[in-house]
Structure formats: structure tokens, C-alpha cells
Design an enzyme around this catalytic site. Structure first.
Site, short mmCIF file in Angstrom:
data_model
loop_
_atom_site.label_atom_id
_atom_site.label_comp_id
_atom_site.label_asym_id
_atom_site.label_seq_id
_atom_site.Cartn_x
_atom_site.Cartn_y
_atom_site.Cartn_z
CG HIS A 160 -19.13 -8.14 33.38
ND1 HIS A 160 -19.82 -8.18 32.20
CD2 HIS A 160 -17.82 -8.01 33.03
CE1 HIS A 160 -18.98 -8.10 31.18
NE2 HIS A 160 -17.75 -8.00 31.67
CG ASP A 368 -28.51 -8.85 38.17
OD1 ASP A 368 -27.34 -9.08 37.86
OD2 ASP A 368 -29.46 -9.61 37.86
P1 ADQ Z 1 -25.35 -13.05 35.07
O1 ADQ Z 1 -25.45 -12.92 36.54
O2 ADQ Z 1 -25.08 -14.40 34.54
O3 ADQ Z 1 -24.23 -12.05 34.49
P2 ADQ Z 1 -27.60 -11.96 33.30
O4 ADQ Z 1 -27.14 -10.67 32.75
O5 ADQ Z 1 -29.00 -11.97 33.78
O6 ADQ Z 1 -26.76 -12.47 34.51
O7 ADQ Z 1 -27.51 -13.13 32.19
C1 ADQ Z 1 -26.46 -13.29 31.34
C2 ADQ Z 1 -26.85 -14.23 30.19
O8 ADQ Z 1 -27.16 -15.54 30.67
C3 ADQ Z 1 -28.07 -13.76 29.41
O9 ADQ Z 1 -27.74 -13.76 28.04
C4 ADQ Z 1 -29.15 -14.77 29.72
O10 ADQ Z 1 -30.01 -15.04 28.65
C5 ADQ Z 1 -28.37 -16.01 30.08
N1 ADQ Z 1 -29.13 -16.83 31.05
C6 ADQ Z 1 -29.41 -16.52 32.33
N2 ADQ Z 1 -30.15 -17.51 32.89
C7 ADQ Z 1 -30.33 -18.45 31.94
C8 ADQ Z 1 -31.02 -19.73 31.91
N3 ADQ Z 1 -31.66 -20.18 32.98
N4 ADQ Z 1 -31.01 -20.42 30.76
C9 ADQ Z 1 -30.36 -19.92 29.67
N5 ADQ Z 1 -29.70 -18.76 29.64
C10 ADQ Z 1 -29.68 -18.02 30.77
C11 ADQ Z 1 -23.34 -11.05 34.99
C12 ADQ Z 1 -23.96 -10.01 35.94
C13 ADQ Z 1 -25.13 -9.31 35.27
C14 ADQ Z 1 -24.67 -8.69 33.95
C15 ADQ Z 1 -23.94 -9.71 33.09
C16 ADQ Z 1 -23.31 -9.05 31.85
O11 ADQ Z 1 -24.38 -10.65 37.17
O12 ADQ Z 1 -25.66 -8.30 36.13
O13 ADQ Z 1 -25.82 -8.25 33.25
O14 ADQ Z 1 -22.88 -10.32 33.82
O15 ADQ Z 1 -22.48 -7.99 32.20
#
Ligand code: ADQ
Length: 472
Positions: A160, A368
């Protein structure tokens, strides 16, 4: 297709839509095949309570047709495997931050031990025609450990987070072991073509791998497949969420509160990879350079608490708080606060309302894997009057979302210019960009991601057991 077995560090109950992300993505296929989801229970057992490294109690429960199996971890294992190697070594290095990696601490032993523990606990639960899909950097060695125990089922892996170029990977002590372990999967999936290219270069240069046919490699004496499978959103589910009552309420509240302003939004986990200080500096620069944006532009930045027991995360929290304070102190008026910063998580059901009320989203990570916030923001928009996505070129999403305003987050001046442009973009151009972005998101949604990965995995010819080279 046989039964799907998903393995990830943490599980979410697939019956609860609030779980979001992976849980939603996998729930259909898990339910349809009566699948099994396996991972850590989230429970840490202290030594005083009998927690022994390499051991952990297994819990199995049924969630509708899906079986959830979890294992407890001893304190020593948790600290070395999760805080130490996964989040103190692999997370920073895979996000190109060698300066933040804690190589000295000998965490790798705990990382291997937990992967061996998972393999031992999972093995008896497996059925002959299972398809096993392992997720993320915590579990790279799992296939090797399963193979060593005689597992012959198809095993796929999806990363991921990004995979850095070979020279950065090579800074990890034991990188050759780690990459060998990755090659014991039948299919390895990455978020982007860039990550895939790094993997291919690594195995060619460091392991003299040979390409058998496009996407198929001969490495470490076995054949494996590798591909880019950019993770998508459940577009229909997220659209429905946008129109449901909680999001609609949030939307009305934000519109009412900020009726005289133009809202910008940032939603992230509080993580150094997300480029939050750089984002705030760019916003500050815009206020300096374009005085007409003062008293107008308000940035709502949500940063949810994350991995607070890893030391690098404390620094970023303080930096962010002091930057927000300084911007509000320097530019704020009695009736206008330029930055609203909240160190908390917003409920998934309310997020679409916040996105829809915002004219601009700032998604500017330094690196990311994908970034799903960028995709969620687009889906939540009103197609008749959509907001604009300012997106870092270093997010995996930038390979797909070409009609966003792509920026280099290290270039504060240029990013400030792009934010200014986004705030003033004419409606017609916003509509046009939004239409194209939506097309991409619908074409490559989460179902596409799931189906294409599992289809490729079930077609691999696998089944090589016994990998003595894994034992260092
Ligand atoms: P994350 O680094 O957690 O995931 P991201 O893809 O931006 O990053 O977010 C994942 C989920 O978390 C989204 O559904 C988002 O809405 C939610 N989220 C993030 N911040 C939040 C907040 N402050 N409040 C509520 N909800 C929040 C990892 C990788 C990413 C990749 C995902 C999925 O780092 O690059 O996109 O896995 O593969």
C-alpha cells in the site's frame, strides 16, 4: 475462484461500512467466498501477564459468512515488529526518509518472529484451494514463512505504500533478505508504475532476475509476477455517503459558517510523509503574495492522531502547531482565522460533507503510495460547481489524476501559485477537469482493483514450497 484469505496487520469487521478503505473493498469477495481474514488482534500481552515473544493466543470469530482470526502479540514482539521494524525502519525508508530510520535497534528479529508466528497460526486454518492475499509492509516475509511450512496455495502481496529506488532500498541492513522474501509471492502488486519500475530495477540489478515475459520474472530460483494495481475507491458507496444525512448536515454547517469565505481543506493522518509543514508554508506564502486572499481563504486542516508512540511523530506535531499559531498570529483578524487546525479524526460519514463544502483540497504529500483522500474529494464534489484538487506529484494518485493541479510540495512558491490558481479557477474549467477525473475514478474503482489483482493471482502458476534461504 477458491476461498479468499486476506492477511493484514489489522482487521476491520467487514459488516461495518464505517470501517472504510480495505474493509469495504474486500467485503464483497470475502462474503461471496465465505472468506477468512487473519491478522493481529490489537491486543498486547505484557511479560508480567505471560506475554512470551513468538507466542500469542489465536481468537476465531464468525462475522456473517466471514471468519475473523486474530492473534495477540507479546509486548516485546509488538514493539520490535510494529513500532520498531515496520514503522521505525520500513515506513520511513519506503517513503524516502533514510534520515528518520532507526536501523540500530535490532528490530528485525521481532519482525521475523511475528511473521513466523502468523504463518504458524494461519497454516492450520488454510484449505487446499484457498487464494491468499497479504497486505502491506508489516508482512513482507509471510509468504516465505508459509512456504517453509509447506503452503502450496497461491499467495499474492499488495504494497500500500511506495517502493523506493534500489539505492535507497539497499540502505536497509538485510535488504537482500527482505527482497528475497518479497519474491516468494506468486504475484506482487504495487500502487504505481513508478513503484513497479523500482522493484523491477532492484531485482535485475541486485538479484540478476530475468524477465520471462512482460510482468513475469525469474528471480531467486522461482517465477513470480509483478504489476501495478492502483487502489481505487468504491465510487458508488462514497457518493451515497455524500448524500446521506450526516454528510449533508456537515455540508450545511460548513457552508453556513464560511458563507463569506473560500474554504480549503486538508485531511490526513498526522505523518511526516504527508507534507503538512510544507503545505502550511505554501498557504502562508499565498497569503503573503496575494493579499486579496486574506480575509477570504480559510484552510481547515484535519490531522488525525497516528502512531504517537513512534518518536518522529512527536516532532511533526509540534512543528505543525507552531506553524498554525504563527500564521493565525500574523495574518488573523478578529473575524477571520486563516487556519483551523484540528488534531483529530473526522467520522467517515461526515467527511464527504467537508469535502463538498470546500473549494480546494490540498493533498500534498512528500511521498504517498496512493492517497485516497484525493479520490474521495473528487467523488464528493457537486459536478455543477466542483472544487479543485491540488495534488502532489509525489502521491501515487498523480499517475492517474492528471487533471488535478499537480505540484511539487517542496517548492513552496510554486505550490502557493497553484493554490491561488485553484481558488480562482473558472467554473467551466473546474467542471471539465472534474468530469475527466470522475471518468478515471469510475473506470478504476475499488472493484476493478480487487478483481484485477485476484484475477491475476488466480492465474499464476505457483506452488513452490520449502525456501530454506529464508532462514538466515
Ligand atoms: P494512509 O497513509 O492512511 O494509507 P490515505 O490513503 O490518505 O492514507 O487515507 C486512507 C483513509 O483514511 C481514507 O479513507 C481517508 O479518508 C482516511 N483518513 C485520513 N485522514 C483522516 C482524518 N484526519 N480523519 C478521518 N479520516 C481520515 C495507506 C497509504 C496510502 C494509500 C492507502 C490505501 O499510505 O498511500 O492510499 O494506504 O492503499
Amino acid at each position: 475462484m477458491g476461498r479468499l484469505v486476506v492477511v493484514s496487520n489489522r482487521l476491520a469487521d467487514p459488516r461495518k461500512t464505517a470501517a472504510g478503505g480495505l474493509a469495504v473493498a474486500l467485503s464483497d469477495v470475502l462474503q461471496a467466498t465465505g472468506g477468512l481474514w487473519f491478522g493481529w488482534s490489537g491486543k498486547i500481552v505484557e511479560a508480567a501477564d505471560g506475554g512470551v515473544p513468538g507466542e500469542g493466543e489465536l481468537h476465531v470469530q464468525q462475522a456473517g459468512p466471514v471468519k475473523l482470526a486474530t492473534v495477540d502479540l507479546s509486548r516485546e514482539d509488538h514493539d520490535a515488529y510494529y513500532l520498531g521494524y515496520s514503522n521505525g525502519v520500513l515506513w520511513p525508508v519506503f517513503h524516502y526518509r533514510l534520515d528518520l530510520a532507526d536501523f540500530d535497534a535490532g528490530y528485525i528479529g521481532g519482525y521475523r518472529r511475528v511473521n513466523q508466528l502468523f504463518a504458524r497460526k494461519l497454516m492450520p486454518l488454510l484449505q487446499p484451494d484457498d487464494i491468499i492475499w497479504v497486505h502491506d509492509y508489516h508482512l513482507i516475509p509471510l509468504a516465505g514463512e508459509l512456504r517453509a511450512l509447506g503452503c502450496t496455495q497461491h499467495i499474492g502481496f499488495f504494497l500500500h505504500i511506495p517502493l523506493p529506488p534500489p539505492l535507497i532500498l539497499a540502505a536497509i541492513p538485510g535488504h537482500d533478505w527482505l527482497m528475497r522474501a518479497l519474491c516468494s509471492y506468486d504475484l506482487v502488486g504495487f500502487q504505481s508504475e513508478a513503484d513497479l519500475a523500482h522493484f523491477e530495477r532492484y531485482i535485475q540489478v541486485e538479484a540478476h532476475a530475468q524477465q520471462v515475459e512482460p510482468g513475469h520474472w525469474r528471480a531467486f530460483g522461482r517465477t513470480l509476477q509483478a504489476g501495478a494495481f492502483p487502489i481505487g475507491l468504491d465510487v458508488v458507496e462514497f457518493k451515497n455517503l455524500t448524500h446521506a444525512s450526516e454528510a449533508a448536515e456537515m455540508y450545511e454547517r460548513m457552508r453556513g459558517e464560511y458563507s463569506r469565505r473560500k474554504l480549503l481543506v486538508g485531511v490526513d493522518r498526522l505523518d511526516y510523509s504527508k507534507g503538512l509543514p510544507q503545505r502550511l508554508r505554501a498557504f502562508r506564502h499565498m497569503l503573503e503574495q496575494y493579499p486579496e486572499t486574506r480575509n477570504v481563504a480559510t484552510l481547515v486542516q484535519i490531522a488525525s492522531p497516528s502512531r504517537e508512540d513512534v518518536s518522529a511523530y512527536g516532532d511533526i506535531l509540534h512543528e505543525l502547531e507552531s506553524l498554525c499559531g504563527a500564521i493565525n498570529g500574523n495574518f488573523g483578524e478578529l473575524d477571520w482565522m486563516p487556519v483551523r487546525y484540528m488534531h483529530r479524526t473526522v467520522a467517515r460519514a461526515r467527511l464527504p460533507g467537508l469535502y463538498r463544502a470546500s473549494r480546494v483540497a490540498l493533498v500534498t504529500p512528500l511521498r504517498d503510495g496512493m492517497n485516497l483522500v484525493a479520490k474521495e474529494f473528487i467523488v464528493a464534489q457537486d459536478p455543477a460547481d466542483p472544487g479543485v484538487l491540488v495534488l502532489s506529484r509525489f502521491a501515487g494518485a498523480a499517475e492517474q489524476l492528471k487533471e488535478a493541479l499537480l505540484v511539487n510540495p517542496y517548492d513552496v512558491e510554486a505550490t502557493a501559485g497553484a493554490i491561488h490558481l485553484a481558488l480562482h479557477m473558472p467554473r467551466e474549467e473546474r467542471q471539465e477537469r472534474h468530469r475527466s477525473l470522475m471518468r478515471t475514478l469510475k473506470e478504476h474503482d475499488v472493484q476493478w482493483w480487487c478483481d484485477s489483482f485476484l484475477d491475476a493471482l488466480s492465474k499464476t502458476e505457483a506452488k513452490e514450497t520449502g525456501t530454506p534461504w529464508l532462514r538466515l
